[in-house]
Design a protein around this motif. Sequence first.
Motif, PDB file in Angstrom:
ATOM      1  N   PHE A  69      -9.910  11.497  10.336  1.00 43.95           N
ATOM      2  CA  PHE A  69     -10.517  11.467   9.015  1.00 43.95           C
ATOM      3  C   PHE A  69     -10.759  10.008   8.634  1.00 43.95           C
ATOM      4  CE2 PHE A  69      -8.133  15.373   9.252  1.00 43.95           C
ATOM      5  CZ  PHE A  69      -8.956  16.308   8.649  1.00 43.95           C
ATOM      6  N   ILE A  70     -11.962   9.691   8.251  1.00 42.03           N
ATOM      7  CA  ILE A  70     -12.308   8.335   7.789  1.00 42.03           C
ATOM      8  C   ILE A  70     -12.270   8.337   6.279  1.00 42.03           C
ATOM      9  CG2 ILE A  70     -14.060   6.528   7.818  1.00 42.03           C
ATOM     10  CD1 ILE A  70     -15.066   7.662  10.460  1.00 42.03           C
ATOM     11  N   LEU A  71     -11.388   7.493   5.723  1.00 40.16           N
ATOM     12  CA  LEU A  71     -11.177   7.439   4.283  1.00 40.16           C
ATOM     13  C   LEU A  71     -11.474   6.045   3.750  1.00 40.16           C
ATOM     14  CD1 LEU A  71      -7.710   9.273   4.198  1.00 40.16           C
ATOM     15  CD2 LEU A  71      -9.965  10.316   3.986  1.00 40.16           C
ATOM     16  N   LYS A  72     -11.601   5.942   2.424  1.00 47.58           N
ATOM     17  CA  LYS A  72     -11.712   4.653   1.741  1.00 47.58           C
ATOM     18  C   LYS A  72     -10.976   4.745   0.410  1.00 47.58           C
ATOM     19  CE  LYS A  72     -15.988   5.293  -0.904  1.00 47.58           C
ATOM     20  NZ  LYS A  72     -17.331   4.748  -1.202  1.00 47.58           N
ATOM     21  N   ARG A  73     -10.442   3.594  -0.020  1.00 45.96           N
ATOM     22  CA  ARG A  73      -9.718   3.576  -1.290  1.00 45.96           C
ATOM     23  C   ARG A  73     -10.689   3.725  -2.452  1.00 45.96           C
ATOM     24  NH1 ARG A  73      -4.448   1.623  -0.492  1.00 45.96           N
ATOM     25  NH2 ARG A  73      -4.172   0.492   1.483  1.00 45.96           N
ATOM     26  N   LYS A  74     -10.295   4.564  -3.399  1.00 44.50           N
ATOM     27  CA  LYS A  74     -11.124   4.721  -4.590  1.00 44.50           C
ATOM     28  C   LYS A  74     -11.018   3.503  -5.499  1.00 44.50           C
ATOM     29  CE  LYS A  74     -12.236   8.072  -8.187  1.00 44.50           C
ATOM     30  NZ  LYS A  74     -11.902   9.388  -8.793  1.00 44.50           N
ATOM     31  N   PHE A  75      -9.846   2.890  -5.536  1.00 43.61           N
ATOM     32  CA  PHE A  75      -9.618   1.679  -6.325  1.00 43.61           C
ATOM     33  C   PHE A  75      -9.124   0.600  -5.370  1.00 43.61           C
ATOM     34  CE2 PHE A  75      -8.689   5.376  -8.985  1.00 43.61           C
ATOM     35  CZ  PHE A  75      -9.599   5.194 -10.014  1.00 43.61           C
ATOM     36  N   PRO A  76      -9.996  -0.280  -4.920  1.00 46.64           N
ATOM     37  CA  PRO A  76      -9.575  -1.325  -3.982  1.00 46.64           C
ATOM     38  C   PRO A  76      -8.547  -2.267  -4.621  1.00 46.64           C
ATOM     39  CG  PRO A  76     -11.977  -1.118  -4.049  1.00 46.64           C
ATOM     40  CD  PRO A  76     -11.444  -0.342  -5.192  1.00 46.64           C
ATOM     41  N   PRO A  77      -7.527  -2.658  -3.865  1.00 51.51           N
ATOM     42  CA  PRO A  77      -6.527  -3.590  -4.418  1.00 51.51           C
ATOM     43  C   PRO A  77      -7.104  -5.009  -4.539  1.00 51.51           C
ATOM     44  CG  PRO A  77      -6.062  -3.125  -2.122  1.00 51.51           C
ATOM     45  CD  PRO A  77      -7.200  -2.245  -2.495  1.00 51.51           C
ATOM     46  N   GLN A  78      -6.527  -5.789  -5.445  1.00 52.11           N
ATOM     47  CA  GLN A  78      -6.987  -7.166  -5.641  1.00 52.11           C
ATOM     48  C   GLN A  78      -6.512  -8.057  -4.498  1.00 52.11           C
ATOM     49  OE1 GLN A  78      -5.589  -8.422  -9.466  1.00 52.11           O
ATOM     50  NE2 GLN A  78      -6.893  -6.992 -10.602  1.00 52.11           N
ATOM     51  N   LEU A  79      -7.316  -9.074  -4.193  1.00 52.42           N
ATOM     52  CA  LEU A  79      -6.967 -10.003  -3.136  1.00 52.42           C
ATOM     53  C   LEU A  79      -5.850 -10.930  -3.611  1.00 52.42           C
ATOM     54  CD1 LEU A  79     -10.553 -10.928  -1.888  1.00 52.42           C
ATOM     55  CD2 LEU A  79      -8.978  -9.254  -0.913  1.00 52.42           C
ATOM     56  N   HIS A  80      -4.945 -11.266  -2.714  1.00 57.18           N
ATOM     57  CA  HIS A  80      -3.874 -12.187  -3.076  1.00 57.18           C
ATOM     58  C   HIS A  80      -4.262 -13.603  -2.622  1.00 57.18           C
ATOM     59  CE1 HIS A  80      -3.055 -11.051   1.104  1.00 57.18           C
ATOM     60  NE2 HIS A  80      -2.461 -12.227   1.226  1.00 57.18           N
ATOM     61  N   LYS A 102      -3.916 -17.416  -1.110  1.00 54.43           N
ATOM     62  CA  LYS A 102      -3.365 -17.955   0.120  1.00 54.43           C
ATOM     63  C   LYS A 102      -2.030 -18.637  -0.164  1.00 54.43           C
ATOM     64  CE  LYS A 102      -4.585 -20.883   4.058  1.00 54.43           C
ATOM     65  NZ  LYS A 102      -5.611 -21.769   4.652  1.00 54.43           N
ATOM     66  N   GLY A 103      -1.038 -18.314   0.637  1.00 57.29           N
ATOM     67  CA  GLY A 103       0.290 -18.902   0.465  1.00 57.29           C
ATOM     68  C   GLY A 103       1.150 -18.185  -0.535  1.00 57.29           C
ATOM     69  N   LYS A 104       0.587 -17.251  -1.277  1.00 56.45           N
ATOM     70  CA  LYS A 104       1.355 -16.490  -2.267  1.00 56.45           C
ATOM     71  C   LYS A 104       1.727 -15.129  -1.685  1.00 56.45           C
ATOM     72  CE  LYS A 104       1.047 -19.494  -5.629  1.00 56.45           C
ATOM     73  NZ  LYS A 104       0.339 -19.198  -6.869  1.00 56.45           N
ATOM     74  N   PRO A 105       2.795 -14.506  -2.149  1.00 56.59           N
ATOM     75  CA  PRO A 105       3.167 -13.170  -1.653  1.00 56.59           C
ATOM     76  C   PRO A 105       2.113 -12.135  -2.030  1.00 56.59           C
ATOM     77  CG  PRO A 105       4.499 -13.781  -3.549  1.00 56.59           C
ATOM     78  CD  PRO A 105       3.752 -15.019  -3.168  1.00 56.59           C
ATOM     79  N   GLN A 106       1.997 -11.107  -1.176  1.00 50.90           N
ATOM     80  CA  GLN A 106       1.003 -10.063  -1.416  1.00 50.90           C
ATOM     81  C   GLN A 106       1.379  -9.259  -2.637  1.00 50.90           C
ATOM     82  OE1 GLN A 106       0.444  -7.530   1.934  1.00 50.90           O
ATOM     83  NE2 GLN A 106      -1.234  -6.373   1.028  1.00 50.90           N
ATOM     84  N   LYS A 107       0.366  -8.908  -3.425  1.00 53.46           N
ATOM     85  CA  LYS A 107       0.612  -8.171  -4.659  1.00 53.46           C
ATOM     86  C   LYS A 107       1.034  -6.735  -4.343  1.00 53.46           C
ATOM     87  CE  LYS A 107      -2.596 -10.890  -7.439  1.00 53.46           C
ATOM     88  NZ  LYS A 107      -3.789 -10.872  -8.328  1.00 53.46           N
ATOM     89  N   THR A 108       1.897  -6.226  -5.168  1.00 54.81           N
ATOM     90  CA  THR A 108       2.406  -4.867  -4.976  1.00 54.81           C
ATOM     91  C   THR A 108       1.315  -3.848  -5.294  1.00 54.81           C
ATOM     92  OG1 THR A 108       4.607  -5.637  -5.617  1.00 54.81           O
ATOM     93  CG2 THR A 108       4.219  -3.253  -5.603  1.00 54.81           C
ATOM     94  N   LEU A 109       1.152  -2.865  -4.395  1.00 52.33           N
ATOM     95  CA  LEU A 109       0.159  -1.818  -4.616  1.00 52.33           C
ATOM     96  C   LEU A 109       0.657  -0.813  -5.637  1.00 52.33           C
ATOM     97  CD1 LEU A 109      -0.991  -1.072  -0.943  1.00 52.33           C
ATOM     98  CD2 LEU A 109      -2.102  -2.528  -2.633  1.00 52.33           C
ATOM     99  N   ARG A 110      -0.227  -0.407  -6.509  1.00 52.79           N
ATOM    100  CA  ARG A 110       0.112   0.578  -7.525  1.00 52.79           C
ATOM    101  C   ARG A 110      -0.279   1.977  -7.041  1.00 52.79           C
ATOM    102  NH1 ARG A 110       1.326  -1.878 -12.364  1.00 52.79           N
ATOM    103  NH2 ARG A 110       0.868  -4.129 -12.468  1.00 52.79           N
ATOM    104  N   SER A 111       0.059   2.982  -7.832  1.00 51.95           N
ATOM    105  CA  SER A 111      -0.194   4.374  -7.432  1.00 51.95           C
ATOM    106  C   SER A 111      -1.683   4.666  -7.299  1.00 51.95           C
ATOM    107  CB  SER A 111       0.443   5.330  -8.440  1.00 51.95           C
ATOM    108  OG  SER A 111      -0.093   5.096  -9.742  1.00 51.95           O
TER     109      SER A 111
END
Length: 271
Positions: A33-44, A46-55
């Motif tokens: 199954f080929i899927l895509k996110r309905k709400f793309p996460p924001q880019l983090h 460089k050098g900063k920790p990756q942002k936590t994904l929400r529901s």
Amino acid sequence: MWKNVASTIVSSLKTQKFLFPHELLYQPVRTTFILKRKFPPQLHKKGKPQKTLRSRHYVYELVQNIAGEKQPNMEVILTTFVEGLGNVGDKVSVKPNKAYNQLLLPGLAVYANPENEKKYKDAIDDQNVIKFSTPTAAYTVKTLSRMLLSVVMNKDTPWTLKPWHVKASFRKCGYNVPEEAITLPEQPISGPNLDLEDKEFFVTVTINKQEKVNVRCRLHHWSTEVATRLPHVHNFWETPAEPIIPEQAPILEALPKKPPIKVKIEKKKIK
């Protein structure tokens, strides 16, 4: 743990060649199954920790379902004559399910690869192999050999049976048979003669100038005058008949007879 157990079982089975004389065939399961996110996460940054994904970032939209797609036809090479498809060595394109279940598994065909094409190339030119003119020629021979053709002739006007009489009778049954493909008996059949009424003979039909089949015929007389017409015989094919030409009796006995019509009677319950 279960992955280790499964891999151990598969490896042990592969080593036992007496259980599996051929190598195991591994094929991917078509459940992609080929899927895509309905709400793309924001880019983090460089050098900063990756942002936590929400529901909401775990809500997906379906782009493509590989399992539900129609699979393309498969090309196979026939190893024997298959009615409706072709002769030995012919490359045909059929649906995958039919190719696997009806051709490959029974051994009626092989995969269309260069090795098999070279192997069965000589079978096309082999004179000892029975070949039919068309893929449907065998079905036509089988159908015509089982039919009982009613040849209706005039009861008042003199006549001698000709190929065009038989052609007209075939046309009434929905078969377009040219006159040159019809071979009548050597002994002529003339009338009107009520002694020949409801008696049988056979004609030979040549299909595509190659296949020959004997067709059972039964002679009937017909009059335009209502008062002189012969009484109607219901289901005349179920009654036995004598041959018009005694020499044709052995062949008529060998021809398959038309089966009787089965009438389904519904029983109603009386309340």
